[in-house]
Design a protein around this motif. Structure first.
Motif, PDB file in Angstrom:
ATOM      1  N   MET A  17       9.051  -0.526   7.510  1.00  0.00           N
ATOM      2  CA  MET A  17       7.725  -0.437   6.877  1.00  0.00           C
ATOM      3  C   MET A  17       6.715  -0.870   7.837  1.00  0.00           C
ATOM      4  O   MET A  17       5.663  -0.649   7.884  1.00  0.00           O
ATOM      5  CB  MET A  17       7.959  -1.335   5.723  1.00  0.00           C
ATOM      6  N   HIS A  18       7.149  -2.091   8.741  1.00  0.00           N
ATOM      7  CA  HIS A  18       6.091  -2.579   9.743  1.00  0.00           C
ATOM      8  C   HIS A  18       5.722  -1.616  10.754  1.00  0.00           C
ATOM      9  O   HIS A  18       4.396  -1.561  11.043  1.00  0.00           O
ATOM     10  CB  HIS A  18       7.014  -3.829  10.328  1.00  0.00           C
ATOM     11  N   ALA A  19       6.198  -0.581  11.162  1.00  0.00           N
ATOM     12  CA  ALA A  19       5.918   0.437  11.970  1.00  0.00           C
ATOM     13  C   ALA A  19       5.058   1.284  11.187  1.00  0.00           C
ATOM     14  O   ALA A  19       4.074   1.862  11.996  1.00  0.00           O
ATOM     15  CB  ALA A  19       7.169   1.190  12.535  1.00  0.00           C
ATOM     16  N   ILE A  20       5.117   1.805  10.339  1.00  0.00           N
ATOM     17  CA  ILE A  20       4.434   2.663   9.429  1.00  0.00           C
ATOM     18  C   ILE A  20       2.915   1.838   9.098  1.00  0.00           C
ATOM     19  O   ILE A  20       1.982   2.462   9.401  1.00  0.00           O
ATOM     20  CB  ILE A  20       5.049   2.984   8.075  1.00  0.00           C
TER      21      ILE A  20
ATOM     22  N   LEU B 236     -11.245   1.094   6.349  1.00  0.00           N
ATOM     23  CA  LEU B 236     -11.152  -0.111   6.997  1.00  0.00           C
ATOM     24  C   LEU B 236     -11.734  -0.870   5.514  1.00  0.00           C
ATOM     25  O   LEU B 236     -11.145  -1.939   5.442  1.00  0.00           O
ATOM     26  CB  LEU B 236     -12.225  -0.352   8.100  1.00  0.00           C
ATOM     27  N   CYS B 237     -12.820  -0.409   4.916  1.00  0.00           N
ATOM     28  CA  CYS B 237     -13.150  -1.131   3.763  1.00  0.00           C
ATOM     29  C   CYS B 237     -12.114  -1.216   2.781  1.00  0.00           C
ATOM     30  O   CYS B 237     -11.814  -2.340   2.287  1.00  0.00           O
ATOM     31  CB  CYS B 237     -14.529  -0.206   3.182  1.00  0.00           C
ATOM     32  N   ASP B 238     -11.448  -0.081   2.386  1.00  0.00           N
ATOM     33  CA  ASP B 238     -10.207  -0.341   1.579  1.00  0.00           C
ATOM     34  C   ASP B 238      -9.188  -1.437   2.243  1.00  0.00           C
ATOM     35  O   ASP B 238      -8.667  -2.487   1.466  1.00  0.00           O
ATOM     36  CB  ASP B 238      -9.604   1.096   1.151  1.00  0.00           C
ATOM     37  N   ARG B 239      -8.902  -1.212   3.658  1.00  0.00           N
ATOM     38  CA  ARG B 239      -7.949  -2.097   4.202  1.00  0.00           C
ATOM     39  C   ARG B 239      -8.078  -3.588   3.900  1.00  0.00           C
ATOM     40  O   ARG B 239      -7.466  -4.450   3.824  1.00  0.00           O
ATOM     41  CB  ARG B 239      -7.732  -1.802   5.384  1.00  0.00           C
ATOM     42  N   ASN B 240      -9.465  -4.043   3.990  1.00  0.00           N
ATOM     43  CA  ASN B 240      -9.795  -5.342   3.877  1.00  0.00           C
ATOM     44  C   ASN B 240     -10.161  -5.839   2.574  1.00  0.00           C
ATOM     45  O   ASN B 240     -10.710  -6.778   2.334  1.00  0.00           O
ATOM     46  CB  ASN B 240     -11.203  -5.557   5.041  1.00  0.00           C
ATOM     47  N   GLY B 241     -10.149  -4.852   1.714  1.00  0.00           N
ATOM     48  CA  GLY B 241     -10.404  -5.289   0.037  1.00  0.00           C
ATOM     49  C   GLY B 241     -11.909  -5.180   0.027  1.00  0.00           C
ATOM     50  O   GLY B 241     -12.403  -5.880  -0.856  1.00  0.00           O
ATOM     51  N   GLY B 242     -12.721  -4.434   0.787  1.00  0.00           N
ATOM     52  CA  GLY B 242     -14.031  -4.484   0.533  1.00  0.00           C
ATOM     53  C   GLY B 242     -14.810  -3.431  -0.614  1.00  0.00           C
ATOM     54  O   GLY B 242     -15.851  -3.704  -0.920  1.00  0.00           O
TER      55      GLY B 242
ATOM     56  N   ALA C 228      -7.020   8.040   1.962  1.00  0.00           N
ATOM     57  CA  ALA C 228      -6.064   8.252   0.954  1.00  0.00           C
ATOM     58  C   ALA C 228      -4.464   7.855   1.493  1.00  0.00           C
ATOM     59  O   ALA C 228      -3.643   7.198   0.436  1.00  0.00           O
ATOM     60  CB  ALA C 228      -6.037   9.754   0.512  1.00  0.00           C
ATOM     61  N   LEU C 229      -4.284   8.027   2.724  1.00  0.00           N
ATOM     62  CA  LEU C 229      -2.801   7.577   3.130  1.00  0.00           C
ATOM     63  C   LEU C 229      -2.840   5.951   3.227  1.00  0.00           C
ATOM     64  O   LEU C 229      -1.834   5.506   3.013  1.00  0.00           O
ATOM     65  CB  LEU C 229      -2.504   8.233   4.449  1.00  0.00           C
ATOM     66  N   GLY C 230      -3.907   5.367   3.613  1.00  0.00           N
ATOM     67  CA  GLY C 230      -4.059   4.081   3.751  1.00  0.00           C
ATOM     68  C   GLY C 230      -3.631   3.440   2.226  1.00  0.00           C
ATOM     69  O   GLY C 230      -2.991   2.548   2.003  1.00  0.00           O
ATOM     70  N   MET C 231      -4.353   3.873   1.354  1.00  0.00           N
ATOM     71  CA  MET C 231      -4.481   3.655   0.006  1.00  0.00           C
ATOM     72  C   MET C 231      -2.886   3.737  -0.672  1.00  0.00           C
ATOM     73  O   MET C 231      -2.310   3.029  -1.420  1.00  0.00           O
ATOM     74  CB  MET C 231      -5.350   4.394  -1.033  1.00  0.00           C
TER      75      MET C 231
ATOM     76  N   ALA D 243      -0.588   2.974  10.860  1.00  0.00           N
ATOM     77  CA  ALA D 243      -1.682   3.199   9.506  1.00  0.00           C
ATOM     78  C   ALA D 243      -2.921   2.256  10.075  1.00  0.00           C
ATOM     79  O   ALA D 243      -4.040   2.800   9.998  1.00  0.00           O
ATOM     80  CB  ALA D 243      -1.499   2.580   8.231  1.00  0.00           C
ATOM     81  N   ASP D 244      -2.586   0.948  10.531  1.00  0.00           N
ATOM     82  CA  ASP D 244      -3.736   0.139  11.110  1.00  0.00           C
ATOM     83  C   ASP D 244      -4.384   0.821  12.250  1.00  0.00           C
ATOM     84  O   ASP D 244      -5.489   0.443  12.526  1.00  0.00           O
ATOM     85  CB  ASP D 244      -3.271  -1.140  11.306  1.00  0.00           C
ATOM     86  N   GLY D 245      -3.553   1.342  13.093  1.00  0.00           N
ATOM     87  CA  GLY D 245      -4.230   2.235  14.423  1.00  0.00           C
ATOM     88  C   GLY D 245      -5.093   3.143  13.937  1.00  0.00           C
ATOM     89  O   GLY D 245      -6.265   3.366  14.432  1.00  0.00           O
ATOM     90  N   LEU D 246      -4.622   4.175  12.942  1.00  0.00           N
ATOM     91  CA  LEU D 246      -5.666   5.272  12.693  1.00  0.00           C
ATOM     92  C   LEU D 246      -6.713   4.601  11.697  1.00  0.00           C
ATOM     93  O   LEU D 246      -7.995   5.179  11.892  1.00  0.00           O
ATOM     94  CB  LEU D 246      -4.746   5.960  11.503  1.00  0.00           C
ATOM     95  N   ILE D 247      -6.687   3.518  11.003  1.00  0.00           N
ATOM     96  CA  ILE D 247      -7.743   2.857  10.310  1.00  0.00           C
ATOM     97  C   ILE D 247      -8.737   2.408  11.152  1.00  0.00           C
ATOM     98  O   ILE D 247     -10.115   2.443  11.316  1.00  0.00           O
ATOM     99  CB  ILE D 247      -7.378   1.950   9.351  1.00  0.00           C
ATOM    100  N   GLY D 248      -8.152   1.761  12.497  1.00  0.00           N
ATOM    101  CA  GLY D 248      -9.051   1.298  13.459  1.00  0.00           C
ATOM    102  C   GLY D 248      -9.818   2.310  14.266  1.00  0.00           C
ATOM    103  O   GLY D 248     -10.958   2.163  14.477  1.00  0.00           O
ATOM    104  N   LEU D 249      -9.115   3.351  14.608  1.00  0.00           N
ATOM    105  CA  LEU D 249      -9.634   4.622  15.057  1.00  0.00           C
ATOM    106  C   LEU D 249     -10.746   5.195  14.326  1.00  0.00           C
ATOM    107  O   LEU D 249     -11.850   5.389  14.736  1.00  0.00           O
ATOM    108  CB  LEU D 249      -8.716   5.683  15.491  1.00  0.00           C
ATOM    109  N   SER D 250     -10.499   5.333  13.319  1.00  0.00           N
ATOM    110  CA  SER D 250     -11.462   5.708  11.980  1.00  0.00           C
ATOM    111  C   SER D 250     -12.741   4.774  12.178  1.00  0.00           C
ATOM    112  O   SER D 250     -13.883   5.344  12.026  1.00  0.00           O
ATOM    113  CB  SER D 250     -10.973   5.754  10.649  1.00  0.00           C
ATOM    114  N   ALA D 251     -12.556   3.536  12.159  1.00  0.00           N
ATOM    115  CA  ALA D 251     -13.384   2.701  12.140  1.00  0.00           C
ATOM    116  C   ALA D 251     -14.589   2.487  13.371  1.00  0.00           C
ATOM    117  O   ALA D 251     -15.621   2.585  13.343  1.00  0.00           O
ATOM    118  CB  ALA D 251     -13.018   1.196  11.999  1.00  0.00           C
TER     119      ALA D 251
END
Length: 169
Positions: free
Chosen positions: A1-4, A64-70, A144-147, A8-16
């Protein structure tokens, strides 16, 4: 789960980062346009660029907004419910959000196919609209994948990434 989660955080960071580049492009174009208007020579095509940069800005930052609870949440009754029920609501909200963003990605992807077929572009400088529709679809899929990952983590580990702060870049 940690690797996934790390992927995911890498993709979210790239997106941001791409959303940030959209913001910078928009800032530069608006600045040049406003200065140009003061001298009677506005930037040709600035409306096209700012409109398309807004797509990149908004949807690039959405994951990123979803990741941070924004996202907006109403917690008027949260303190009255047991923790397990609040977790059920959080999982349901993440799953509903994932479905909404997946549907948005699919609808915009279908629209992009039409844009390619009809050769649609912006009004003045003829930027192909499909490029930005493909980008919006990709950003919506990442969101969607992050959620979905958040819902899985909440369900099986009880971990809520929104309460842990920002991801490492």
């Amino acid at each position: 789960m940690h690797a996934i989660r790390k992927l995911a955080d890498g993709l979210i960071g790239l997106s941001a980062i791409l959303g940030t580049l959209g913001l910078l492009a928009e800032l530069v174009v608006i600045l040049i346009d406003v200065i140009g208007r003061a001298f009677g020579a506005p930037l040709y095509g600035s409306q096209d660029v700012t409109t398309m940069a807004m797509v990149i800005l908004v949807f690039g930052a959405m994951a990123l907004c979803d990741r941070n609870g924004g996202h907006i949440s109403v917690d008027l009754l949260e303190h009255r419910f047991p923790n397990w029920l609040n977790r059920v609501f959080d999982v349901a909200a993440a799953l509903i959000g994932a479905v909404i963003f997946a549907g948005l990605a699919w609808a915009v992807l279908e629209s992009a196919k039409l844009s390619v077929m009809l050769n649609l572009s912006t009004n003045l400088i003829k930027l192909p609209k499909a490029w930005f529709q493909y980008a919006l679809s990709a950003f919506a899929v990442i969101t969607a994948l992050g959620m979905l990952l958040r819902a899985v983590e909440l369900t099986f580990t009880g971990r809520d990434v929104r309460k842990e702060g920002t991801p490492e870049a």
